[in-house]
Design an enzyme around this catalytic site. Structure first.
Site, PDB file in Angstrom:
ATOM      1  N   TRP A 203      -1.290 -28.299  21.912  1.00 14.19           N
ATOM      2  CA  TRP A 203       0.107 -27.898  22.086  1.00 14.19           C
ATOM      3  C   TRP A 203       0.819 -28.146  20.763  1.00 14.19           C
ATOM      4  O   TRP A 203       0.571 -29.157  20.096  1.00 14.19           O
ATOM      5  CB  TRP A 203       0.758 -28.706  23.202  1.00 14.19           C
ATOM      6  CG  TRP A 203       0.061 -28.530  24.520  1.00 14.19           C
ATOM      7  CD1 TRP A 203      -0.745 -29.435  25.146  1.00 14.19           C
ATOM      8  CD2 TRP A 203       0.119 -27.389  25.375  1.00 14.19           C
ATOM      9  NE1 TRP A 203      -1.192 -28.920  26.329  1.00 14.19           N
ATOM     10  CE2 TRP A 203      -0.686 -27.679  26.503  1.00 14.19           C
ATOM     11  CE3 TRP A 203       0.764 -26.160  25.300  1.00 14.19           C
ATOM     12  CZ2 TRP A 203      -0.856 -26.765  27.542  1.00 14.19           C
ATOM     13  CZ3 TRP A 203       0.596 -25.257  26.341  1.00 14.19           C
ATOM     14  CH2 TRP A 203      -0.193 -25.561  27.441  1.00 14.19           C
ATOM     15  N   THR A 204       1.715 -27.248  20.401  1.00 12.58           N
ATOM     16  CA  THR A 204       2.158 -27.267  19.009  1.00 12.58           C
ATOM     17  C   THR A 204       3.652 -27.530  18.824  1.00 12.58           C
ATOM     18  O   THR A 204       4.223 -27.131  17.813  1.00 12.58           O
ATOM     19  CB  THR A 204       1.780 -25.937  18.329  1.00 12.58           C
ATOM     20  OG1 THR A 204       2.421 -24.870  19.028  1.00 12.58           O
ATOM     21  CG2 THR A 204       0.279 -25.722  18.335  1.00 12.58           C
TER      22      THR A 204
ATOM     23  N   ASP B  95       5.873 -18.770  26.001  1.00 17.99           N
ATOM     24  CA  ASP B  95       6.495 -20.010  26.447  1.00 17.99           C
ATOM     25  C   ASP B  95       8.011 -19.897  26.298  1.00 17.99           C
ATOM     26  O   ASP B  95       8.520 -18.853  25.890  1.00 17.99           O
ATOM     27  CB  ASP B  95       5.929 -21.214  25.680  1.00 17.99           C
ATOM     28  CG  ASP B  95       5.810 -22.422  26.604  1.00 17.99           C
ATOM     29  OD1 ASP B  95       6.843 -22.820  27.175  1.00 17.99           O
ATOM     30  OD2 ASP B  95       4.699 -22.959  26.765  1.00 17.99           O
TER      31      ASP B  95
ATOM     32  N   ARG C 155       5.097 -22.251  20.790  1.00 17.35           N
ATOM     33  CA  ARG C 155       6.010 -23.157  20.093  1.00 17.35           C
ATOM     34  C   ARG C 155       6.013 -22.874  18.597  1.00 17.35           C
ATOM     35  O   ARG C 155       7.035 -22.734  17.961  1.00 17.35           O
ATOM     36  CB  ARG C 155       5.618 -24.600  20.368  1.00 17.35           C
ATOM     37  CG  ARG C 155       6.147 -25.162  21.677  1.00 17.35           C
ATOM     38  CD  ARG C 155       5.849 -24.238  22.860  1.00 17.35           C
ATOM     39  NE  ARG C 155       6.314 -24.773  24.117  1.00 17.35           N
ATOM     40  CZ  ARG C 155       5.588 -25.551  24.902  1.00 17.35           C
ATOM     41  NH1 ARG C 155       4.350 -25.879  24.575  1.00 17.35           N
ATOM     42  NH2 ARG C 155       6.100 -25.985  26.027  1.00 17.35           N
TER      43      ARG C 155
ATOM     44  N   HIS D 286       8.310 -21.769  32.257  1.00 25.35           N
ATOM     45  CA  HIS D 286       8.120 -21.577  30.813  1.00 25.35           C
ATOM     46  C   HIS D 286       8.347 -20.120  30.431  1.00 25.35           C
ATOM     47  O   HIS D 286       7.577 -19.532  29.672  1.00 25.35           O
ATOM     48  CB  HIS D 286       6.750 -22.077  30.379  1.00 25.35           C
ATOM     49  CG  HIS D 286       6.649 -23.580  30.458  1.00 25.35           C
ATOM     50  ND1 HIS D 286       7.339 -24.397  29.586  1.00 25.35           N
ATOM     51  CD2 HIS D 286       6.004 -24.388  31.310  1.00 25.35           C
ATOM     52  CE1 HIS D 286       7.083 -25.665  29.904  1.00 25.35           C
ATOM     53  NE2 HIS D 286       6.294 -25.686  30.955  1.00 25.35           N
TER      54      HIS D 286
ATOM     55  N   ASP E  33       2.386 -24.011  35.626  1.00 20.07           N
ATOM     56  CA  ASP E  33       2.783 -25.416  35.498  1.00 20.07           C
ATOM     57  C   ASP E  33       4.291 -25.551  35.328  1.00 20.07           C
ATOM     58  O   ASP E  33       4.973 -24.617  34.918  1.00 20.07           O
ATOM     59  CB  ASP E  33       2.090 -26.056  34.284  1.00 20.07           C
ATOM     60  CG  ASP E  33       2.444 -25.348  32.995  1.00 20.07           C
ATOM     61  OD1 ASP E  33       2.492 -24.102  32.995  1.00 20.07           O
ATOM     62  OD2 ASP E  33       2.706 -26.033  31.987  1.00 20.07           O
ATOM     63  N   GLU E  34       4.757 -26.731  35.631  1.00 23.55           N
ATOM     64  CA  GLU E  34       6.102 -27.175  35.279  1.00 23.55           C
ATOM     65  C   GLU E  34       7.177 -26.112  35.546  1.00 23.55           C
ATOM     66  O   GLU E  34       7.904 -25.716  34.653  1.00 23.55           O
ATOM     67  CB  GLU E  34       6.119 -27.614  33.809  1.00 23.55           C
ATOM     68  CG  GLU E  34       5.209 -28.803  33.584  1.00 23.55           C
ATOM     69  CD  GLU E  34       5.223 -29.328  32.158  1.00 23.55           C
ATOM     70  OE1 GLU E  34       5.157 -30.558  32.008  1.00 23.55           O
ATOM     71  OE2 GLU E  34       5.305 -28.531  31.215  1.00 23.55           O
TER      72      GLU E  34
ATOM     73  N   TYR F 224      -6.032 -33.757  25.405  1.00 18.50           N
ATOM     74  CA  TYR F 224      -4.776 -33.313  24.806  1.00 18.50           C
ATOM     75  C   TYR F 224      -4.758 -33.700  23.332  1.00 18.50           C
ATOM     76  O   TYR F 224      -4.456 -34.829  22.972  1.00 18.50           O
ATOM     77  CB  TYR F 224      -3.580 -33.867  25.595  1.00 18.50           C
ATOM     78  CG  TYR F 224      -3.157 -32.876  26.675  1.00 18.50           C
ATOM     79  CD1 TYR F 224      -4.106 -32.279  27.498  1.00 18.50           C
ATOM     80  CD2 TYR F 224      -1.825 -32.512  26.829  1.00 18.50           C
ATOM     81  CE1 TYR F 224      -3.740 -31.346  28.456  1.00 18.50           C
ATOM     82  CE2 TYR F 224      -1.450 -31.584  27.799  1.00 18.50           C
ATOM     83  CZ  TYR F 224      -2.414 -31.003  28.604  1.00 18.50           C
ATOM     84  OH  TYR F 224      -2.050 -30.080  29.545  1.00 18.50           O
ATOM     85  N   PHE F 225      -5.092 -32.715  22.510  1.00 21.97           N
ATOM     86  CA  PHE F 225      -5.252 -33.000  21.091  1.00 21.97           C
ATOM     87  C   PHE F 225      -3.908 -32.978  20.357  1.00 21.97           C
ATOM     88  O   PHE F 225      -3.870 -33.054  19.135  1.00 21.97           O
ATOM     89  CB  PHE F 225      -6.244 -32.022  20.459  1.00 21.97           C
ATOM     90  CG  PHE F 225      -7.671 -32.184  20.951  1.00 21.97           C
ATOM     91  CD1 PHE F 225      -8.017 -33.181  21.858  1.00 21.97           C
ATOM     92  CD2 PHE F 225      -8.669 -31.349  20.495  1.00 21.97           C
ATOM     93  CE1 PHE F 225      -9.324 -33.333  22.306  1.00 21.97           C
ATOM     94  CE2 PHE F 225      -9.984 -31.492  20.928  1.00 21.97           C
ATOM     95  CZ  PHE F 225     -10.307 -32.473  21.837  1.00 21.97           C
ATOM     96  N   ASP F 226      -2.816 -32.882  21.119  1.00 21.33           N
ATOM     97  CA  ASP F 226      -1.507 -33.115  20.484  1.00 21.33           C
ATOM     98  C   ASP F 226      -1.152 -34.599  20.543  1.00 21.33           C
ATOM     99  O   ASP F 226      -0.179 -35.024  19.928  1.00 21.33           O
ATOM    100  CB  ASP F 226      -0.405 -32.268  21.129  1.00 21.33           C
ATOM    101  CG  ASP F 226      -0.310 -32.462  22.628  1.00 21.33           C
ATOM    102  OD1 ASP F 226      -1.250 -33.020  23.244  1.00 21.33           O
ATOM    103  OD2 ASP F 226       0.712 -32.056  23.198  1.00 21.33           O
TER     104      ASP F 226
HETATM  105  C1  ACM Z   1       0.764 -28.556  30.491  1.00 20.04           C
HETATM  106  O1  ACM Z   1       0.517 -29.344  29.581  1.00 20.04           O
HETATM  107  N1  ACM Z   1       1.990 -28.445  30.973  1.00 20.04           N
HETATM  108  C2  ACM Z   1      -0.258 -27.716  31.095  1.00 20.04           C
END
Ligand code: ACM
Length: 798
Positions: free
Chosen positions: A503-504, A227, A198, A299, A361-362, A453-455
């Site tokens: 996550w940024t 990503d 990101r 992604h 994921d996702e 999750y440090f975001d």
């Molecule tokens: C994630 O946060 N989608 C692994």
């Protein structure tokens, strides 16, 4: 969280901080008596070490380190670590010590050193359990310091020794209290992640990140390199991956993902293979393994923008500019497998780690469902649905990576459709994926949103900049135990460890990343390293205090935590008294800092009162007081505004409306795009209405841009302080007898409130609205000294 659009329910409840009847009780992680006593025992004696070593025995006296001290190393490996100490003492203390091979002679003799620091590297063992190569013994006596262990352990022992030395430049001798420390990590995998897809960050920053990880004995760097919004690793065979895929035409402005607003400014960049190798070498010198993540099959938009032939539809595609989950993913055709194998061949040549993270994921299955090619693969392989097709995809990549001597890690979605035989699962959507994988005999790394999750913001979203939403306070990170109670001892051995994720999407600069990562990284380090029985939050807070000077010295821009004692308090009315005197005792989280505060709801500025002694607050009945603080460090750096609400509450009288008779909630559905709870509260003209026996949202179908209001009554059997707990995604609010009781504007968190109720029926209104992604709603109530009950048709009438 990585993805703005997929939001989750917490697996575990947060700990509410509230006081009842005068006593401000923090139901913190250390509520248990055994932990408290461990805390008070160690508080008196242990130095301010983070993470706390497994065993610390204080000794008599101290070692005095000065320019006459000699450093000894028994071999080249010991010498490498010894040299780190020598360099550090020279740079930070102006002390240049001699470094000799061998060991100090303990006999008599002219040149017997009076003072020594001895490094003894022991052979590493090959087949090791967690920590066999990371253990060390550090003995400090009046004569000298002896540090012994296998090379990695020696390195961690040196990290401990650094923390025993003064943080600031000090006139010699430097005193190190006598002690014996026997230490080894709880978990073999102690990770930090960084999303550079990101936003990307300079190499120097990544090195700083690794330096701090090493300081706190973290040993794995999970580098999220690809990503939708950017492909960040040079792949020589496919130059368009970075030529096209590393650039996006613009970035979403702030939180304007729906409706989307772009900034019109091109953004991009990538790391060359040479730079990636430089990071691997830098990390290796600090006993850190770098695990690269190459996302598949989802992604993948940046890769598809570069090579649209790898998609299920013709494209063209654009590198993502918005945050979320995109439908366009890799198509499971031969050309894609060939491409990914070629990419991974270059990746494994750069990264010597035993694992490659393949994402997983996702990955929406929309395109695969509509693709003749994907459907043909399903028929050919006898796969019953697209989840099995994803499983086939991942298994193929695993098989390929096995031929290259690598194992795979994937996010917990790789469970869907069946796990690849040897896969390690990274459990992020709570702990369920990790539990299921461990029960199937697979290794697991715990990174659930509610711990790791440090975001997420470190305090309420309104007071914390940049975060994705969600809230994850330092104490909640600390409270996490990565081994779920549901696992047997044998299954628990599959939990390799724990990781913090950064996550940024909203973190554009290195300074923002540091603010989000620190000091939570230190709490995570202790979760990962220290035996569970040794951990206690109050003792951690004390030891953390000693770390800030070190972080300051390294210019780490950590978030200044809220003062200790700044906790919400609720006092239920006593008799007829209209006032209550409440005393609040604060201490700054960062030693030596100044706290400024206000009680009138204004933000504390330069002129605000300086905290000097416990604050006496006179609380008027039903007039909440906000205690707002700002912490100012010695160097002038200021925290954000942090606050607690103090309440002296009367009982809410029971409803005098006719007694409700029918079971369940009345609901009204409102269509629209709601920006906040106030806007939803003003919604007019329901599109539908009815009666519901529970708050299950499934009855409304999966769609976005709507909200539901639930109305009903609950009965309080007796006068008392009742607890309510509300969780909702996207947003939710609870009103009791017409007054707002809980406004929940964070989606991955349960918020509790205590409300004094008179015996009888009370009117509830529950507002909830959906935008995109996950949708969930839960409301529970507990009578005094009773268990929680879900508020469904058994409890609610209308
Ligand atoms: C994630 O946060 N989608 C692994």
């Amino acid at each position: 969280m990585k993805r703005t659009l997929a939001k989750l329910t917490r697996a575990r409840l947060p700990l509410a901080l509230f006081g009842l009847v005068g006593a401000a009780v923090g139901l913190g992680p250390a509520a248990n008596a055994a932990e408290e006593s461990a805390a008070s025992r160690s508080a008196a004696t242990t130095p301010e070490l983070v993470p706390l070593p497994a065993r610390v025995q204080p000794g008599e006296g101290a070692f005095a380190l000065d320019a006459t001290t000699t450093i000894y190393a028994n071999n080249a490996e010991a010498r490498a670590v010894a040299q780190l100490l020598r360099d550090e003492l020279a740079a930070q203390q102006g002390l240049t010590l001699a470094l000799r091979s061998g060991a100090p002679k303990h006999g008599k003799g002219e040149d017997e050193p009076s003072r020594y620091v001895q490094f003894v590297a022991e052979p590493a063992v090959t087949k090791a359990d967690a920590g066999a190569n990371e253990r060390y013994r550090l003995e400090v006596t009046a004569r000298g310091i002896r540090l012994a262990g296998p090379p990695a352990g020696l390195f961690y022992g040196y990290q401990t020794l650094r923390q025993l030395l003064p943080a600031a430049r000090t006139a010699p001798p430097l005193r190190v209290g006598a002690t014996t420390i026997d230490d080894a990590p709880r978990f073999a995998y102690r990770g930090m992640h960084l999303d550079v897809g990101r936003h990307l960050f300079p190499l120097d920053f990544i090195k700083r990140y690794l330096d701090q990880m090493a300081r706190y004995k973290l040993n794995t760097f999970h580098w999220h390199l690809t990503d939708d919004q950017g492909w960040r690793l040079e792949i020589k065979r496919y130059p368009k991956l970075t030529g096209v895929g590393a650039q996006r035409k613009e970035t979403v402005v702030g939180r304007n993902i729906d409706p989307y607003v772009g900034d019109g400014k091109p953004y991009g960049g990538f790391y060359t293979q040479e730079q990636a190798r430089e990071i691997v070498a830098y990390a290796r010198a600090r006993h850190i393994t770098v695990i690269p993540e190459i996302e598949m099959p989802g992604h993948a938009l940046a890769a598809l923008a570069a090579y649209p032939e790898l998609a299920c539809t013709p494209g063209p595609f654009e590198v993502g500019t918005n945050w979320g989950v995109y439908d366009d993913i890799f198509c499971p055709k031969e050309a894609t497998f060939e491409f990914l194998q070629n990419v991974l061949d270059e990746v494994v040549a750069i990264f010597p780690a035993p694992y490659v993270h393949i994402g997983g994921d996702e990955a929406p299955k929309t395109r695969w469902k509509a693709s003749a090619e994907a459907q043909a693969v399903m028929r050919r392989e006898g796969l019953k649905d697209e989840h099995e097709l994803q499983s086939y995809f991942i298994r193929r990549m695993e098989k390929f990576l096995h031929t290259r001597g690598k194992r795979i890690i994937g996010w917990d979605e790789i469970l869907e459709g069946g796990l690849a035989p040897d896969a390690t699962v990274m459990s992020w959507r709570g702990e369920a994926g990790g539990i299921a994988a461990a029960q199937q005999g697979h290794d697991v790394i715990m990174t659930p949103t509610q711990c790791c999750y440090f975001d997420y913001g470190q305090g309420p979203a309104a007071q914390e900049q940049w975060n994705l939403g969600g809230e994850l306070s330092l104490d909640k990170v600390y409270a996490y135990d990565p081994v779920p109670a549901a696992l047997s001892a044998a299954q628990a051995r599959h939990v390799l460890g724990v990781q913090g994720n950064v996550w940024t999407e909203h973190l554009k600069t290195a300074a923002m990343v540091e603010y989000m990562a620190f000091p939570r990284l230190l709490a995570l380090a202790e979760v990962a390293w220290t035996p569970q029985a040794q951990r206690a939050w109050p003792d951690f807070q004390r030891r953390l205090g000693g770390q800030f000077a070190r972080l300051d010295r390294d210019a780490v821009g950590y978030r200044i935590p809220a003062p200790r004692g700044l906790d919400d308090a609720l006092i239920v009315q006593q008799g007829q008294a209209h006032q209550h005197r409440q005393t609040v005792t604060l201490s700054p989280a960062v030693p030596g800092a100044t706290i400024r505060y206000t009680l009138d709801g204004s933000d504390p500025g330069e002129g605000a009162q300086v905290y000097a002694a416990p604050i006496e607050v006179v609380l008027e009945l039903d007039k909440p007081v906000q205690l707002r603080t700002v912490t100012v460090l010695a160097d002038g750096r200021r925290s954000g505004v942090q606050s607690a609400t103090l309440r002296y509450r009367s009982y809410l009288p029971a409803s005098d409306a006719p007694q409700p008779t029918s079971a369940g909630w009345e609901y009204r559905v409102y269509e629209g795009l709601f920006a906040n709870l106030d806007q939803f509260a003003g919604a007019q003209t329901p599109a539908a209405q009815g009666v519901a026996d529970s708050l299950d949202l499934a009855r409304f179908g999966r769609r976005s841009r709507f909200g539901v209001r639930f109305d009903g009554y609950v009965r309080a059997p007796a006068d008392g302080a009742y607890r309510f707990a509300l969780q909702g995604d996207d947003r939710s609010a609870l009103y009791i007898d017409g007054a707002l009781a809980i406004g929940n504007d964070t989606y991955d968190r349960t918020i509790e409130a205590v409300v004094p109720l008179r015996a009888g029926w009370h009117r509830l209104r529950l507002d909830w609205y959906q935008r995109e992604g996950g949708m969930s709603l839960s409301l529970r109530m507990a009578a005094p000294n009773q268990d929680w009950k879900a508020l469904d048709a058994a409890e609610v009438k209308h």
